[in-house]
Enzyme design. Sequence first.
Site, PDB file in Angstrom:
ATOM      1  N   HIS A 174       0.781  -1.162   0.046  1.00  0.00           N
ATOM      2  CA  HIS A 174      -0.092   0.087  -0.063  1.00  0.00           C
ATOM      3  C   HIS A 174       0.796   1.140   0.116  1.00  0.00           C
ATOM      4  O   HIS A 174       0.329   2.506   0.038  1.00  0.00           O
ATOM      5  CB  HIS A 174      -1.053   0.135   1.330  1.00  0.00           C
ATOM      6  N   ASP A 206      -2.622 -10.934  -2.014  1.00  0.00           N
ATOM      7  CA  ASP A 206      -3.162 -10.431  -0.906  1.00  0.00           C
ATOM      8  C   ASP A 206      -4.551 -10.000  -1.278  1.00  0.00           C
ATOM      9  O   ASP A 206      -4.750  -9.839  -2.318  1.00  0.00           O
ATOM     10  CB  ASP A 206      -2.365  -9.143  -0.450  1.00  0.00           C
ATOM     11  N   HIS A 244      -5.888  -7.553  -0.364  1.00  0.00           N
ATOM     12  CA  HIS A 244      -6.295  -6.156  -0.696  1.00  0.00           C
ATOM     13  C   HIS A 244      -5.411  -5.812  -1.882  1.00  0.00           C
ATOM     14  O   HIS A 244      -4.527  -6.242  -2.469  1.00  0.00           O
ATOM     15  CB  HIS A 244      -5.617  -5.373   0.345  1.00  0.00           C
ATOM     16  N   ASP A 266      -4.413 -13.117   4.114  1.00  0.00           N
ATOM     17  CA  ASP A 266      -5.363 -12.261   4.438  1.00  0.00           C
ATOM     18  C   ASP A 266      -6.675 -12.849   3.510  1.00  0.00           C
ATOM     19  O   ASP A 266      -7.852 -12.435   3.886  1.00  0.00           O
ATOM     20  CB  ASP A 266      -5.338 -11.003   4.691  1.00  0.00           C
TER      21      ASP A 266
END
Length: 349
Positions: A162, A199, A201, A279
């Site tokens: 991120h 991931d 995200h 995740d």
Amino acid sequence: MFSSSPSSSATDAETLRRNRILSSKLYFDVPRSKVPLIYSSSYDIAFLGIEKLHPFDSSKWGRVCRFLIGDAVLNKYSVVEPLEATKDDLLVVHSESYLNSLKSSINVAMIVEVPPLAVLPNCLVQQKVLYPFRRQVGGTILAAKLAKEQGWAINVGGGFHHCCGEKGGGFCAYADISLCIHFSFVRLNISRVMIIDLDAHQGNGHEMDFASDRRVYILDMYNPDIYPFDYEARRYIDQKVEVVSGTTTDEYLRRLDEALEVAASRFDPELVVYNAGTDILDGDPLGRLKISPDGIICRDEKVFRFAREKNIPLVMLTSGGYMKSSARVIADSITNLSNKGLIDMRHSE
């Protein structure tokens, strides 16, 4: 008065970046008695219990290694310990102004989503939070060198997807993926890199950093219903695979098979950077997907086979994972990769 043209200032910036990479100490020779699994006890964040205020398990990295050593898959003396990324190393991607912003505990608290950090002296925040991250960055950068030499490398930390050159967020303070790739361009003479970001995200940090760079192909398989909702960055994904909340194991693995087939037909990389967040696990409070532990083990095996069949060096990063069970799943996955002969965990005496 003469002002430098945009093209000449861009050339100057590229020369400076190149010189920083060439003078870095993060690439060093690793004896063959070690395996290309990178970890330092410095990775783990433990500070007055404050780390428990974020759902991320900040002792995950050490627990992965302890499981592997306890299961006799890994010899503790064969682990590679990286160096800390210095300011000059970080400036390869990050702006001076962004790095200066980390001297404010309030800014760091917002990036790592732990509000109480805002009131602590910055020297403590640097030592207890940012130093562990900088060691992990050093590990991700070194991983590309080891992967080129040995075919694969796993940084038991890293995957801060991120964060881009100008901005952090989502527990990501440094852009280790972007740094790793820029180092490989210069030091490994690599010119085509594929990021496989699995991931849960969206990996908006590296997407912004490589928005117009045709040397980097991004396959991002993510849940569009969760953070970061970065619609601008989504425009820069070469291959977008959106898996909505509640997606189950069979569906996920089917979509991954299709995605890898498409990626193979579109791009011929010289290095794969695999962001292997756990995740996606069923029950993860942030990922919201329903992938079983066996599904994650199968996912990782598919990505390693993808690279092995094409003889492409692969760097794996552990990235996100917000349940205590993540560490066990990562260790089991690494064990499976070893059992299947996709990685060699034996060290030579």
